[in-house]
Scaffold this active site. Sequence first.
Site, mmCIF file in Angstrom:
data_model
loop_
_atom_site.group_PDB
_atom_site.id
_atom_site.type_symbol
_atom_site.label_atom_id
_atom_site.label_comp_id
_atom_site.label_asym_id
_atom_site.label_seq_id
_atom_site.Cartn_x
_atom_site.Cartn_y
_atom_site.Cartn_z
ATOM 1 N N ARG A 120 -9.931 7.750 3.975
ATOM 2 C CA ARG A 120 -9.225 6.597 3.393
ATOM 3 C C ARG A 120 -8.957 6.816 1.904
ATOM 4 N NH1 ARG A 120 -13.410 2.289 5.028
ATOM 5 N NH2 ARG A 120 -12.233 0.896 3.665
ATOM 6 N N ARG A 156 0.812 -1.202 0.000
ATOM 7 C CA ARG A 156 0.000 0.000 0.000
ATOM 8 C C ARG A 156 0.848 1.256 0.000
ATOM 9 N NH1 ARG A 156 -4.945 -1.746 2.371
ATOM 10 N NH2 ARG A 156 -6.287 -0.025 2.858
ATOM 11 N N ARG A 179 -21.896 -1.805 2.662
ATOM 12 C CA ARG A 179 -21.141 -3.048 2.891
ATOM 13 C C ARG A 179 -21.516 -3.686 4.226
ATOM 14 N NH1 ARG A 179 -14.784 -3.342 2.315
ATOM 15 N NH2 ARG A 179 -14.803 -1.589 3.773
HETATM 16 P P1 AP5 Z 1 -8.486 -2.901 4.171
HETATM 17 O O1 AP5 Z 1 -9.298 -3.882 4.896
HETATM 18 O O2 AP5 Z 1 -7.474 -3.369 3.202
HETATM 19 O O3 AP5 Z 1 -9.472 -1.846 3.520
HETATM 20 P P2 AP5 Z 1 -9.410 -1.064 2.112
HETATM 21 O O4 AP5 Z 1 -8.226 -1.174 1.266
HETATM 22 O O5 AP5 Z 1 -9.846 0.300 2.491
HETATM 23 O O6 AP5 Z 1 -10.363 -1.833 1.232
HETATM 24 P P3 AP5 Z 1 -11.782 -2.324 1.561
HETATM 25 O O7 AP5 Z 1 -11.743 -3.599 2.301
HETATM 26 O O8 AP5 Z 1 -12.580 -1.188 2.161
HETATM 27 O O9 AP5 Z 1 -12.362 -2.514 0.102
HETATM 28 P P4 AP5 Z 1 -12.292 -3.737 -0.921
HETATM 29 O O10 AP5 Z 1 -11.597 -3.265 -2.165
HETATM 30 O O11 AP5 Z 1 -11.812 -4.998 -0.299
HETATM 31 O O12 AP5 Z 1 -13.836 -3.829 -1.290
HETATM 32 P P5 AP5 Z 1 -14.901 -4.976 -0.988
HETATM 33 O O13 AP5 Z 1 -14.637 -6.169 -1.829
HETATM 34 O O14 AP5 Z 1 -15.060 -5.171 0.475
HETATM 35 O O15 AP5 Z 1 -7.706 -1.952 5.224
HETATM 36 C C1 AP5 Z 1 -8.353 -1.406 6.348
HETATM 37 C C2 AP5 Z 1 -7.360 -0.575 7.151
HETATM 38 O O16 AP5 Z 1 -6.289 -1.404 7.641
HETATM 39 C C3 AP5 Z 1 -6.641 0.544 6.376
HETATM 40 O O17 AP5 Z 1 -7.401 1.731 6.340
HETATM 41 C C4 AP5 Z 1 -5.345 0.683 7.187
HETATM 42 O O18 AP5 Z 1 -5.553 1.422 8.379
HETATM 43 C C5 AP5 Z 1 -5.035 -0.742 7.575
HETATM 44 N N1 AP5 Z 1 -4.180 -1.446 6.600
HETATM 45 C C6 AP5 Z 1 -4.527 -2.539 5.858
HETATM 46 N N2 AP5 Z 1 -3.511 -2.914 5.068
HETATM 47 C C7 AP5 Z 1 -2.505 -2.056 5.294
HETATM 48 C C8 AP5 Z 1 -1.197 -1.911 4.737
HETATM 49 N N3 AP5 Z 1 -0.748 -2.756 3.782
HETATM 50 N N4 AP5 Z 1 -0.418 -0.893 5.198
HETATM 51 C C9 AP5 Z 1 -0.854 -0.032 6.160
HETATM 52 N N5 AP5 Z 1 -2.098 -0.109 6.712
HETATM 53 C C10 AP5 Z 1 -2.917 -1.114 6.279
HETATM 54 O O19 AP5 Z 1 -16.226 -4.274 -1.597
HETATM 55 C C11 AP5 Z 1 -16.762 -3.090 -1.017
HETATM 56 C C12 AP5 Z 1 -18.296 -3.116 -1.108
HETATM 57 O O20 AP5 Z 1 -18.678 -3.037 -2.485
HETATM 58 C C13 AP5 Z 1 -18.923 -4.416 -0.573
HETATM 59 O O21 AP5 Z 1 -20.141 -4.109 0.049
HETATM 60 C C14 AP5 Z 1 -19.143 -5.258 -1.833
HETATM 61 O O22 AP5 Z 1 -20.223 -6.184 -1.678
HETATM 62 C C15 AP5 Z 1 -19.479 -4.171 -2.854
HETATM 63 N N6 AP5 Z 1 -19.060 -4.543 -4.209
HETATM 64 C C16 AP5 Z 1 -17.977 -5.295 -4.574
HETATM 65 N N7 AP5 Z 1 -17.932 -5.407 -5.924
HETATM 66 C C17 AP5 Z 1 -18.987 -4.694 -6.403
HETATM 67 C C18 AP5 Z 1 -19.475 -4.435 -7.732
HETATM 68 N N8 AP5 Z 1 -18.847 -4.916 -8.816
HETATM 69 N N9 AP5 Z 1 -20.585 -3.658 -7.861
HETATM 70 C C19 AP5 Z 1 -21.226 -3.165 -6.761
HETATM 71 N N10 AP5 Z 1 -20.826 -3.391 -5.491
HETATM 72 C C20 AP5 Z 1 -19.718 -4.153 -5.317
HETATM 73 ZN ZN ZN Z 2 -11.210 -5.485 1.692
#
Ligand code: AP5
Ligand code: ZN
Length: 217
Positions: free
Chosen positions: A167, A88, A123
């Site tokens: 974020r 990241r 979500r």
């Molecule tokens: P993390 O858990 O990695 O969160 P993120 O990157 O913000 O990503 P998300 O999990 O929010 O989104 P996603 O892309 O996985 O989407 P999802 O599939 O769930 O990190 C959380 C925190 O941890 C960070 O803020 C940081 O503090 C820390 N952290 C983690 N890794 C780190 C690192 N490497 N370094 C430093 N800090 C770190 O989908 C989202 C929603 O959309 C769901 O409801 C889903 O059902 C819906 N959806 C999915 N696809 C579609 C579609 N095609 N159409 C419509 N809706 C859809």
């Molecule tokens: Zn995720």
Amino acid sequence: MRVILLGAPGAGKGTQAQLIMEKFGIPQISTGDMLRAAVKAGTPLGLQAKDIMASGGLVPDDLIIALVKERITSSDCANGFLFDGFPRTIPQAEAMLDAGVDIDHVIEIHVPDEEIVARLSGRRVHEASGRVYHIIHNAPKVEGHDDLTGEPLIQRPDDTEETVRKRLGVYHDQTEPLVGFYQALAASGNTKVPKYTRISGIGSVDSIRQQLLTVLG
Ligand code: AP5
Ligand code: ZN
């Protein structure tokens, strides 16, 4: 096969990682899921990460790099893995290159910012497994409950509109530079990161899955 799924918060990394993991039999390594488990268990890492995550900031690179280096030595990573939410930052990516962790595919799932807030407010997640749903776009079979276990779904504490906007800002500042970083490596014929592909994350979950499967062969 070693794959990095790159994309903004809410781009669908976790959703697609679950599907790829099942298809290719490689584990999903989500640093977000690992950190949430550490917070829940109250480990020293969890105590350090809790407030940072709740505010939408990034956990320090050294902690994350150590966590991932240890995780990829597990026997279930022998045939590869799928990074979701890691690397990241440029230092995290460089740490993997320095450690000789070659990557077969970097795939960016691109979703415009306007779409992200709506996605994350709808979500719902199954805490124990990390399975992800959306109240409209990817609804569970029984409202509010996980399809496989029947257990209740929760809302992530960092999915409030204010934190999602924070974020997104962090993503653009600190993670988006990885796009140019990996594109340049792939374009220069570097064998450690030979392929970079950007796909649109707009469309049904299944259509995006199909695009990913095409890229992965
Ligand atoms: P993390 O858990 O990695 O969160 P993120 O990157 O913000 O990503 P998300 O999990 O929010 O989104 P996603 O892309 O996985 O989407 P999802 O599939 O769930 O990190 C959380 C925190 O941890 C960070 O803020 C940081 O503090 C820390 N952290 C983690 N890794 C780190 C690192 N490497 N370094 C430093 N800090 C770190 O989908 C989202 C929603 O959309 C769901 O409801 C889903 O059902 C819906 N959806 C999915 N696809 C579609 C579609 N095609 N159409 C419509 N809706 C859809
Ligand atoms: Zn995720």
